[in-house]
Design an enzyme around this catalytic site. Sequence first.
Site, PDB file in Angstrom:
ATOM      1  N   TYR A 135      -4.030  54.533 -53.960  1.00 48.55           N
ATOM      2  CA  TYR A 135      -4.772  54.879 -52.744  1.00 48.55           C
ATOM      3  C   TYR A 135      -5.879  55.895 -53.017  1.00 48.55           C
ATOM      4  O   TYR A 135      -6.803  56.030 -52.228  1.00 48.55           O
ATOM      5  CB  TYR A 135      -3.831  55.453 -51.665  1.00 48.55           C
ATOM      6  CG  TYR A 135      -2.868  54.443 -51.075  1.00 48.55           C
ATOM      7  CD1 TYR A 135      -2.886  53.109 -51.464  1.00 48.55           C
ATOM      8  CD2 TYR A 135      -1.932  54.817 -50.128  1.00 48.55           C
ATOM      9  CE1 TYR A 135      -2.004  52.196 -50.942  1.00 48.55           C
ATOM     10  CE2 TYR A 135      -1.038  53.897 -49.585  1.00 48.55           C
ATOM     11  CZ  TYR A 135      -1.079  52.592 -50.004  1.00 48.55           C
ATOM     12  OH  TYR A 135      -0.201  51.680 -49.481  1.00 48.55           O
ATOM     13  N   LYS A 190       7.902  50.141 -61.038  1.00 46.63           N
ATOM     14  CA  LYS A 190       7.614  48.759 -61.471  1.00 46.63           C
ATOM     15  C   LYS A 190       7.255  48.874 -62.950  1.00 46.63           C
ATOM     16  O   LYS A 190       6.211  48.405 -63.417  1.00 46.63           O
ATOM     17  CB  LYS A 190       6.472  48.189 -60.615  1.00 46.63           C
ATOM     18  CG  LYS A 190       6.216  46.716 -60.789  1.00 46.63           C
ATOM     19  CD  LYS A 190       7.268  45.826 -60.166  1.00 46.63           C
ATOM     20  CE  LYS A 190       6.999  44.376 -60.489  1.00 46.63           C
ATOM     21  NZ  LYS A 190       8.073  43.470 -60.109  1.00 46.63           N
ATOM     22  N   ASP A 222      10.670  45.525 -56.302  1.00 48.54           N
ATOM     23  CA  ASP A 222      11.010  44.257 -55.648  1.00 48.54           C
ATOM     24  C   ASP A 222      12.503  44.212 -55.332  1.00 48.54           C
ATOM     25  O   ASP A 222      12.919  43.773 -54.251  1.00 48.54           O
ATOM     26  CB  ASP A 222      10.547  43.044 -56.479  1.00 48.54           C
ATOM     27  CG  ASP A 222      10.742  43.242 -57.979  1.00 48.54           C
ATOM     28  OD1 ASP A 222      11.050  44.372 -58.404  1.00 48.54           O
ATOM     29  OD2 ASP A 222      10.601  42.264 -58.721  1.00 48.54           O
ATOM     30  N   ASP A 246       4.942  53.713 -49.148  1.00 48.81           N
ATOM     31  CA  ASP A 246       4.335  53.310 -47.879  1.00 48.81           C
ATOM     32  C   ASP A 246       5.080  52.086 -47.329  1.00 48.81           C
ATOM     33  O   ASP A 246       5.498  52.039 -46.165  1.00 48.81           O
ATOM     34  CB  ASP A 246       2.858  52.957 -48.165  1.00 48.81           C
ATOM     35  CG  ASP A 246       2.034  52.776 -46.916  1.00 48.81           C
ATOM     36  OD1 ASP A 246       2.577  52.941 -45.813  1.00 48.81           O
ATOM     37  OD2 ASP A 246       0.828  52.464 -47.050  1.00 48.81           O
ATOM     38  N   ASP A 250       8.413  51.935 -44.343  1.00 54.05           N
ATOM     39  CA  ASP A 250       8.296  51.143 -43.108  1.00 54.05           C
ATOM     40  C   ASP A 250       9.437  50.138 -43.009  1.00 54.05           C
ATOM     41  O   ASP A 250       9.980  49.898 -41.936  1.00 54.05           O
ATOM     42  CB  ASP A 250       6.959  50.393 -43.068  1.00 54.05           C
ATOM     43  CG  ASP A 250       5.914  51.154 -42.270  1.00 54.05           C
ATOM     44  OD1 ASP A 250       6.048  52.399 -42.155  1.00 54.05           O
ATOM     45  OD2 ASP A 250       4.963  50.524 -41.771  1.00 54.05           O
TER      46      ASP A 250
END
Length: 356
Positions: A135, A190, A222, A246, A250
């Site tokens: 980001y 990851k 994942d 992020d 959620d």
Amino acid sequence: MKIAVLPGDGIGTEIVAEAVKVLNSLDLKFEMEEAPVGGAAYDAHGHPLPDSTLKLAQQADAILFGAVGDWKYDKLDRPLRPEQAILGLRKHLGLFANFRPAICYEQLTHASSLKPELVAGLDILIIRELTGDIYFGQPRGRRVAPDGHFPGAEEAFDTMRYSRPEVERIARVAFEAARKRSKRLTSVDKANVLETFQLWKDVVTEVHKDYPDVALDHMYVDNAAMQLVKEPKRFDVVVTGNMFGDILSDEASMLTGSIGMLPSASLNDKKQGLYEPSHGSAPDIAGKGVANPLATILSAAMMLRFSLNKPEAADRIESAVKKVLAQGLRTPDIYSEGTTKVGTREMGEAVVKALG
Ligand code: NAD
């Protein structure tokens, strides 16, 4: 204790008003000052984070933030969009550690999209690194592709990057938090594909040596996304990077039934913090008086605990929220048959009354 109050857009103004009411009902003295942020600040000053708002935020011990954004600003250049205000505050204040608890309250177990037995008693804490990763990484942009699958075509690119100190400080925050809970930490990465997250994994493993009392496990993102809906109670504290955090936070929020219940805190190394609900400005319900203010009220409780050093006051607010839920009061997002539907203001007032 100085609090900068930044309600923002959409339901932001409605829900922050209720949290302010709750704070004002405690027997504590706060200096609160309000300023526009996001779309409201763009309308008033031509910028989502005007200098005056940033200065107020920098001078405060804590920031109570509502939400920003509305579809009507989607056509603005990216630096002028409401969401840039949050990124700007994070960056200028160095708010690198984002705490997002996902708690499934007993009375709301049925509101989850998962089977009640999977979420009953759920209480996990996701710690998301907030100032690095893809980001913020440079370079980024759009250009004519110099190579790749389609040389000469228009392409866009972002840069994922983390430095050793960035990973180390968030890892320490996470180990400390895990130490105060069940002493279990899951680091999500990851590393099988990304160099950035191989460094992440290496550094978290090294920091672990200083916290031998905490059990650490590593999980690929994942798999973490899958486990969160398969067996969410296997987690206690989860630490991860900005983008994975992020998305996973959620996902975790929905396990609890409503995003309207979830607070968040973003802290820097001086414990100065920005406290906001985990949801956005909900333009679809703004102005209707139906938004759930509990996430914002619970964010005010986190503010008292983490930045203002008033843990008893935080406990009082959290108990009051449990009490109103036990009384059967529900905003529409958490309503079910047999409970009493109330609006934003009534919910805020009920919490004030329940403070005792
Ligand atoms: P959103 O979180 O605003 O809304 C998603 C859904 O949840 C909507 O149906 C909404 O009505 C509902 N909802 C959210 N908060 C609620 C509450 N307190 N009570 C009841 N229902 C609630 O996400 P979105 O619709 O994707 O985004 C809307 C705007 O908010 C966009 O402009 C987006 O960029 C912005 N946004 C801001 C923040 C922030 O300020 N931190 C975070 C996420 C999105």
